[in-house]
Design a protein around this motif. Structure first.
Motif, PDB file in Angstrom:
ATOM      1  N   VAL A  75     116.976  33.720 -37.588  1.00  9.65           N
ATOM      2  CA  VAL A  75     117.401  32.340 -37.789  1.00  9.65           C
ATOM      3  C   VAL A  75     116.643  31.407 -36.852  1.00  9.65           C
ATOM      4  N   GLN A  76     115.936  30.461 -37.444  1.00 13.91           N
ATOM      5  CA  GLN A  76     115.208  29.522 -36.607  1.00 13.91           C
ATOM      6  C   GLN A  76     116.148  28.414 -36.144  1.00 13.91           C
ATOM      7  N   VAL A  77     116.156  28.126 -34.843  1.00 12.02           N
ATOM      8  CA  VAL A  77     117.032  27.069 -34.342  1.00 12.02           C
ATOM      9  C   VAL A  77     116.243  25.928 -33.681  1.00 12.02           C
ATOM     10  N   ILE A  78     114.992  26.174 -33.333  1.00 10.81           N
ATOM     11  CA  ILE A  78     114.159  25.120 -32.758  1.00 10.81           C
ATOM     12  C   ILE A  78     112.882  25.008 -33.599  1.00 10.81           C
ATOM     13  N   TRP A  79     112.557  23.778 -34.009  1.00 12.50           N
ATOM     14  CA  TRP A  79     111.426  23.543 -34.893  1.00 12.50           C
ATOM     15  C   TRP A  79     110.412  22.656 -34.210  1.00 12.50           C
ATOM     16  N   ASP A  80     109.274  23.219 -33.848  1.00 10.33           N
ATOM     17  CA  ASP A  80     108.132  22.443 -33.386  1.00 10.33           C
ATOM     18  C   ASP A  80     108.504  21.379 -32.356  1.00 10.33           C
ATOM     19  N   VAL A  81     109.175  21.806 -31.307  1.00 10.47           N
ATOM     20  CA  VAL A  81     109.635  20.849 -30.302  1.00 10.47           C
ATOM     21  C   VAL A  81     108.629  20.711 -29.163  1.00 10.47           C
ATOM     22  N   SER A  82     108.331  19.476 -28.802  1.00 17.90           N
ATOM     23  CA  SER A  82     107.493  19.201 -27.633  1.00 17.90           C
ATOM     24  C   SER A  82     108.199  18.190 -26.751  1.00 17.90           C
ATOM     25  N   PHE A  83     108.160  18.415 -25.460  1.00 17.72           N
ATOM     26  CA  PHE A  83     108.607  17.379 -24.523  1.00 17.72           C
ATOM     27  C   PHE A  83     107.998  17.649 -23.168  1.00 17.72           C
ATOM     28  N   GLU A  84     108.194  16.683 -22.293  1.00 21.82           N
ATOM     29  CA  GLU A  84     107.500  16.729 -21.017  1.00 21.82           C
ATOM     30  C   GLU A  84     108.434  16.248 -19.925  1.00 21.82           C
ATOM     31  N   VAL A  85     108.303  16.814 -18.748  1.00 23.13           N
ATOM     32  CA  VAL A  85     109.044  16.307 -17.601  1.00 23.13           C
ATOM     33  C   VAL A  85     108.027  16.081 -16.487  1.00 23.13           C
TER      34      VAL A  85
ATOM     35  N   MET B 297     104.707  17.884 -15.031  1.00 24.63           N
ATOM     36  CA  MET B 297     105.180  19.067 -14.305  1.00 24.63           C
ATOM     37  C   MET B 297     105.539  20.180 -15.294  1.00 24.63           C
ATOM     38  N   LEU B 298     106.515  19.887 -16.175  1.00 27.56           N
ATOM     39  CA  LEU B 298     106.869  20.834 -17.239  1.00 27.56           C
ATOM     40  C   LEU B 298     106.353  20.280 -18.559  1.00 27.56           C
ATOM     41  N   LYS B 299     105.655  21.145 -19.298  1.00 25.56           N
ATOM     42  CA  LYS B 299     105.139  20.720 -20.587  1.00 25.56           C
ATOM     43  C   LYS B 299     105.554  21.743 -21.637  1.00 25.56           C
ATOM     44  N   VAL B 300     106.318  21.284 -22.618  1.00 28.26           N
ATOM     45  CA  VAL B 300     106.720  22.152 -23.719  1.00 28.26           C
ATOM     46  C   VAL B 300     105.965  21.654 -24.942  1.00 28.26           C
ATOM     47  N   GLU B 301     105.210  22.565 -25.564  1.00 26.22           N
ATOM     48  CA  GLU B 301     104.337  22.122 -26.653  1.00 26.22           C
ATOM     49  C   GLU B 301     104.553  22.893 -27.946  1.00 26.22           C
ATOM     50  N   GLY B 302     105.133  22.198 -28.907  1.00 24.53           N
ATOM     51  CA  GLY B 302     105.249  22.715 -30.275  1.00 24.53           C
ATOM     52  C   GLY B 302     105.930  24.058 -30.396  1.00 24.53           C
ATOM     53  N   ILE B 303     107.096  24.233 -29.742  1.00 23.74           N
ATOM     54  CA  ILE B 303     107.707  25.564 -29.803  1.00 23.74           C
ATOM     55  C   ILE B 303     108.673  25.712 -30.978  1.00 23.74           C
ATOM     56  N   ASP B 304     108.650  26.901 -31.544  1.00 27.45           N
ATOM     57  CA  ASP B 304     109.634  27.352 -32.526  1.00 27.45           C
ATOM     58  C   ASP B 304     110.430  28.464 -31.855  1.00 27.45           C
ATOM     59  N   VAL B 305     111.759  28.403 -31.955  1.00 27.14           N
ATOM     60  CA  VAL B 305     112.571  29.466 -31.364  1.00 27.14           C
ATOM     61  C   VAL B 305     113.522  30.024 -32.412  1.00 27.14           C
ATOM     62  N   PHE B 306     113.649  31.322 -32.410  1.00 19.05           N
ATOM     63  CA  PHE B 306     114.507  32.031 -33.373  1.00 19.05           C
ATOM     64  C   PHE B 306     115.552  32.854 -32.628  1.00 19.05           C
TER      65      PHE B 306
ATOM     66  N   SER C 272     117.800  28.161  -4.319  1.00 18.92           N
ATOM     67  CA  SER C 272     116.454  28.709  -4.516  1.00 18.92           C
ATOM     68  C   SER C 272     115.376  27.709  -4.097  1.00 18.92           C
ATOM     69  N   LEU C 273     115.784  26.541  -3.573  1.00 19.65           N
ATOM     70  CA  LEU C 273     114.849  25.486  -3.174  1.00 19.65           C
ATOM     71  C   LEU C 273     113.912  25.129  -4.327  1.00 19.65           C
ATOM     72  N   PRO C 274     114.492  24.738  -5.475  1.00 22.36           N
ATOM     73  CA  PRO C 274     113.675  24.533  -6.680  1.00 22.36           C
ATOM     74  C   PRO C 274     112.842  23.257  -6.619  1.00 22.36           C
ATOM     75  N   ARG C 275     111.767  23.237  -7.396  1.00 22.94           N
ATOM     76  CA  ARG C 275     111.015  22.001  -7.614  1.00 22.94           C
ATOM     77  C   ARG C 275     111.642  21.235  -8.768  1.00 22.94           C
ATOM     78  N   MET C 276     112.187  22.013  -9.739  1.00 22.99           N
ATOM     79  CA  MET C 276     112.856  21.394 -10.880  1.00 22.99           C
ATOM     80  C   MET C 276     114.202  22.098 -11.116  1.00 22.99           C
ATOM     81  N   LEU C 277     115.239  21.293 -11.309  1.00 25.16           N
ATOM     82  CA  LEU C 277     116.569  21.870 -11.545  1.00 25.16           C
ATOM     83  C   LEU C 277     117.008  21.488 -12.953  1.00 25.16           C
ATOM     84  N   MET C 278     117.411  22.488 -13.730  1.00 25.15           N
ATOM     85  CA  MET C 278     117.887  22.222 -15.089  1.00 25.15           C
ATOM     86  C   MET C 278     119.404  22.331 -15.114  1.00 25.15           C
ATOM     87  N   PHE C 279     120.064  21.270 -15.554  1.00 20.26           N
ATOM     88  CA  PHE C 279     121.525  21.271 -15.656  1.00 20.26           C
ATOM     89  C   PHE C 279     121.904  21.363 -17.124  1.00 20.26           C
ATOM     90  N   ASP C 280     122.786  22.304 -17.464  1.00 19.91           N
ATOM     91  CA  ASP C 280     123.276  22.364 -18.842  1.00 19.91           C
ATOM     92  C   ASP C 280     124.749  21.956 -18.876  1.00 19.91           C
TER      93      ASP C 280
END
Ligand SMILES: Nc1ncnc2c1ncn2[C@@H]1O[C@H](COP(=O)(O)OP(=O)(O)OP(=O)(O)O)[C@@H](O)[C@H]1O
Ligand SMILES: [Mg+2]
Lengths: 303, 234
Positions: free
Chosen positions: B14-24, B1-10, B151-159
């Motif tokens: 300042v880089q805080v995320i290095w080549d992160v991949s995950f899937e839901v 459903m959700l695919k995160v592929e090799g992301i870098d975030v700054f 919002s009747l979501p398909r995916m809910l993210m809880f932090d």
């Protein structure tokens, strides 16, 4: 008896003036709430609206109150254009400090004032409406009244429009999705984005609305005030004082702040002297910063 | 459903995320765990489009999100219950919920959704006219979750939904997460309460200073020696 009469008459004038001030203050407060900047071109926007109303009256014979139908949409569009082309690009640059973003609005105000001088000269203008000096007298309605009070027709009509506009704005902000989205944007931009609110569009609409409000005030003031290109500065200051007095960003505060300032100026003019209103304004501004840093809104929250 | 592929975030430089991949996958509860500052919230904010990856990509239901403006993410079926709740403090409970359902599809069913939220959280109904900023911490968290559901979501993210809550309320929050999943909503959850989270998670990823260092089923990670040492205090 005479003293009471003078006091009540001064109070009435103050409230009428304050109602118009509230509309000006509301515009600046809305912009402050959403964009977190003080729009120091606010009075100049009103000056532009007054020229529109003036020319409509002089060239086409349009009554200043009818000109609201033009000044409100025209200033809305002008506000949106200014926000889109000038303010938004500068706000996006993080390295420009907020103080400097405010200076941009000063510049916009200066440009508007200079353009007005160039095109319309610095002559004093007015719209001599037929009802300018008309008034309603208490004794006409109550023969044996112990005191005499009067209500100026243009002031009262302007006040009525100011009330209606304020009520309409209130209804819009409280009861429409767009109004709620604007308030949400003012309270938390990221959360607003997460709710699907187009924050940039709301910012634009807000600046447009703020300009439309002060534009409406222009049409409401022109039957009573002389118009000249440099008049903006005074009204920018008035809006600024109301915004501080009301508690930055609070709409209720701005309404109350406008009325307080109107009454205060009217009292200063009656009991100290005509020329003292600006001094009174400055005193109330400083007093507010010292004793009431969060404005009327802060007081209301505390209770 | 959700695919995160090799992301870098700054953030800035300042880089805080290095080549992160995950899937839901649809129907799963997936957890992201990690120490303070590991970058968990940043990952959720990246999915929400509030911050953009400098490298790599995110797709949801097969659609790349790179060009989707942040205010459109919720329309795609992703709702975000953010860290620290981020309610609109000067607006009422009811208004906060309404703002969760602005898009036409959700708006059409607004009254219905609100009834459901009120049935699930009766405290909110009692306080529907109260300003969100004056609610207790627990009530605020319920409102934040309710707003997400509007919002009747398909995916809910809880932090970190259980942050700062009394044990009884923490239980309640985890029960809500289970209920949400039972209603067919996919869940991506970030939590400090590692034990309870892993117990309800189908799968989990461990994040350390912006890199994914482990992943597996919730049960596997509960048994993992490193995870036990670092996050379960054993
Ligand atoms: N807006 C920001 N600007 C600059 N740096 C930020 C910003 N937000 C987060 N960071 C930095 O990014 C890193 C990751 O932060 P993030 O909030 O994603 O961590 P987290 O895993 O959610 O931590 P916590 O468990 O404390 O919530 C941290 O080093 C943090 O200081
Ligand atoms: Mg976090």
């Amino acid at each position: 008896m005479v003293q009471l009469e003078v006091f009540l008459q001064t109070l009435i004038s103050g409230i009428l003036l304050g109602g118009l001030y509230a509309v000006i203050g509301l515009g600046m407060t809305l912009i402050m709430g959403v964009m977190k900047i003080i729009n120091l071109a606010h009075g100049e926007l009103m000056m532009v609206a007054m020229y529109i109303a003036f020319w409509l009256f002089s060239l086409l014979g349009v009554d200043p109150y009818v000109s609201l139908l033009v000044t409100i949409p025209a200033l809305f569009v002008l506000g949106v254009v200014i926000q889109r082309t000038l303010i938004s690009p500068v706000l996006k640059v993080d390295s420009i400090l907020p103080e400097n973003q405010v200076i941009l609005t000063v510049g916009i105000g200066m440009i508007l004032a200079n353009l007005a001088t160039m095109f319309f000269s610095s002559d004093y203008r007015s719209t001599p409406v037929s009802y300018a000096a008309d008034a309603w007298y208490l004794s006409d309605y109550w023969r044996s009244s112990p005191i005499e009070l009067s209500l100026s027709v243009p002031w009262t009509v302007s006040f009525g429009f100011a009330l209606a506009i304020t009520a309409a704005l209130w209804g819009f902000l409280q009861h429409t999705d767009t109004g709620k989205a604007i308030r949400a944007t003012a309270q938390d931009k990221d959360a607003a984005l997460m709710m699907g609110i187009n924050v940039e569009r709301m910012t634009m609409v807000t600046f447009g609305l703020g300009a439309a409000l002060v534009g409406a005030a222009g049409s409401l003031f022109i039957p009573m005030y002389y118009l000249y290109p440099a008049l903006g500065g005074k009204f920018t200051l008035i809006a600024f004082v109301i915004t501080i007095l009301g508690g930055l960003g609070s709409t209720q505060g701005a309404i109350i702040g406008g009325i307080i300032l109107g009454i205060f100026e009217s009292m200063t003019a009656t009991y100290i002297g005509m020329g003292w209103a600006p001094v009174g304004r400055f005193v109330i501004f400083v007093a507010c910063l010292v004793f009431l840093p969060r404005g009327v809104a802060g007081l209301m929250k505390r209770s | 459903m959700l695919k995160v592929e090799g992301i870098d975030v700054f953030y800035g430089d300042v880089q805080v995320i290095w080549d992160v991949s995950f899937e839901v996958n649809e129907g799963e509860v997936v957890a992201l765990i990690g120490a303070n500052g590991a970058g968990k919230s940043t990952l959720l904010r990246t999915v929400s489009g509030i911050v953009r990856p400098r490298k790599g990509g995110i797709t949801f239901l097969g659609e790349p999100l790179a060009e989707v403006p942040p205010y459109r993410i919720i329309e795609k079926g992703i709702a975000h219950v953010p860290e620290a709740r981020r309610l609109f403090p000067d607006m009422s409970v009811e208004e906060n919920l309404e703002l969760g359902a602005l898009k036409p599809a959700a708006k059409a069913r607004r009254a219905d959704s609100m009834e459901r939220v009120f049935t699930r959280f009766p405290r909110l109904e009692e306080r529907r006219r109260q300003l969100a900023g004056t609610l207790s911490g627990g009530e605020q968290q319920m409102l934040a979750i309710g707003r997400g559901l509007m919002s009747l979501p398909r995916m809910l993210m809880f932090d970190e939904p259980s942050l700062g809550l009394a044990p009884l309320l923490v239980e309640e929050v985890f029960q809500v997460v289970r209920d949400v999943r039972a209603d067919g909503v996919t869940v991506l959850i970030v939590e400090q309460n590692v034990r309870q989270t892993l117990a309800i998670a189908d799968r989990a990823y461990v994040l350390e200073t912006g890199r994914i260092v482990r992943h597996g089923s919730g049960r596997e990670l509960l048994e993992d020696e490193e995870v036990k040492k670092a996050y379960l205090g054993v």
